[in-house]
Design a protein around this motif. Structure first.
Motif, PDB file in Angstrom:
ATOM      1  N   ASN A  31      -1.171   7.564   3.530  1.00 49.86           N
ATOM      2  CA  ASN A  31      -0.788   6.674   2.429  1.00 49.86           C
ATOM      3  C   ASN A  31       0.546   5.988   2.697  1.00 49.86           C
ATOM      4  N   THR A  62      -5.854   4.571  -0.336  1.00 47.98           N
ATOM      5  CA  THR A  62      -5.475   5.969  -0.511  1.00 47.98           C
ATOM      6  C   THR A  62      -6.188   6.843   0.515  1.00 47.98           C
ATOM      7  N   ASN A  95       0.804  -1.217   0.000  1.00 53.66           N
ATOM      8  CA  ASN A  95       0.000   0.000   0.000  1.00 53.66           C
ATOM      9  C   ASN A  95       0.838   1.268   0.000  1.00 53.66           C
TER      10      ASN A  95
END
Length: 334
Positions: free
Chosen positions: A162, A147, A111
């Motif tokens: 993030n 996000t 991520n």
């Protein structure tokens, strides 16, 4: 006569030293020093109960102890595993440990956006180092990254969720340095995130230290955002007269201008003396500081390479004079 202090014999990558009982593999390896010290993204010695979250410090225990020499069947987190007498550990010399660290790095980057060119942490980021050493050239996941929008969580701190790897260092620092808890980890599993309570701002006198403990660029100094790349600045040891903290800090200069102020850290990037918000955010005038001299950043970063280059063949001084550093051939198992 005083009783002789009992010690354990501990070995990592062929380096042996006597250590005190009750410490972890990670702390024992730090006493030996050198390149065999496992990396740590969540463990932070000054913070109680830290560690055990990121798994970047995985090592292979090839010998449990003198009494039970059997190897441990799986890789263990060195920050949470205690040392036993006669224990032998492999880090750089273990292909299994390196493969495990590579897998953990890939997981942390699932991520995490690759926005190093615009991130203020670039050049002093531990995840950047791990990505360079163990990362894949491209991601193998087919799912979209999580996000978040950047968030102001106080007058001086910007949160880029993030980039967060949920190491929980900032939460532990806030809990142990401040009197009231105003932020933490919300939700669980893949939905977990760092945030504050509704309409709450992080404004404690020492809350700026959460920026220093963050290993990535998730928490940044709003007074220094985008002011300069870190490798264009010059870190200087400096002191000031402060009634709230020790006044000992590192002042990052660009020419005659103070770009930012941080706490002093050791070779493992852990804060030695916490500093207050006044020293960190408000004192950007050189007249307010007494400069002691350049600060050597003791880690493999562009900061050290630009300002304090050492000869390539110079052997690094270990913390333990009785231990010997392994060679590059030993690292790759030749």
């Amino acid at each position: 006569m005083s009783e002789e202090k009992k010690t354990f014999t501990f070995t990592i990558d062929g380096q042996t030293a006597e250590v005190e009982p009750g410490i972890t593999i990670l702390e024992a390896s730090r006493l030996i020093g050198g390149k065999s010290v496992p990396p740590a993204m969540c463990y932070y010695k000054p913070l109680e109960t830290s560690g055990g979250r990121c798994r970047t410090c995985l090592v292979e225990v090839s010998k449990g102890s003198e009494k039970d020499p059997r190897p441990m069947p799986k890789l263990v987190a060195s920050c949470r595993t205690g040392v036993m007498d006669g224990m032998e550990v492999k880090n750089l010399s273990s292909e299994k440990a390196q493969e495990g660290r590579k897998a953990v790095t890939e997981f942390l980057l699932i991520n995490h956006p690759l926005d190093c060119p615009i991130c203020d942490q670039a050049g002093e980021c531990h995840l950047q180092d791990l990505g360079y050493e163990h990362g894949y050239e491209q991601t193998r996941t087919e799912f979209e990254r999580r996000t978040f929008e950047p968030e102001d969580i106080g007058p001086y701190i910007k949160l880029n969720m993030n980039r967060c790897i949920l190491c929980a260092r900032c939460v532990l620092a806030a809990n142990q340095l401040t009197e009231k808890r105003e932020h933490g980890i919300l939700f669980r599993g893949e939905h977990a995130e760092i945030s504050t309570g509704l309409n709450k701002a992080l404004d404690n006198d020492f809350i700026g230290n959460v920026i220093d403990v963050c290993p990535v660029g998730a928490l940044t100094d709003k007074t220094a955002r985008f002011a300069s790349r870190v490798w264009f600045t010059k870190p200087m040891n400096a002191t000031c007269e402060c009634t709230k903290c020790s006044g000992k800090a590192v002042v990052w200069m660009k020419g005659e201008e103070i770009i930012r102020v941080t706490a002093r850290k050791d070779q493992y990037d852990e804060v030695q003396d916490w500093i207050c918000n006044t020293c960190r955010f408000d004192r950007k005038d050189t007249k307010l500081w007494n400069f002691e001299g350049p600060r050597h950043i003791d880690r493999h970063s562009v900061i050290s390479l630009n300002h304090y280059q050492k000869p390539q063949d110079e052997q690094r001084l270990l913390n333990n004079p009785d231990a010997k550093e392994i060679s590059e051939k030993d690292e790759i198992g030749l």
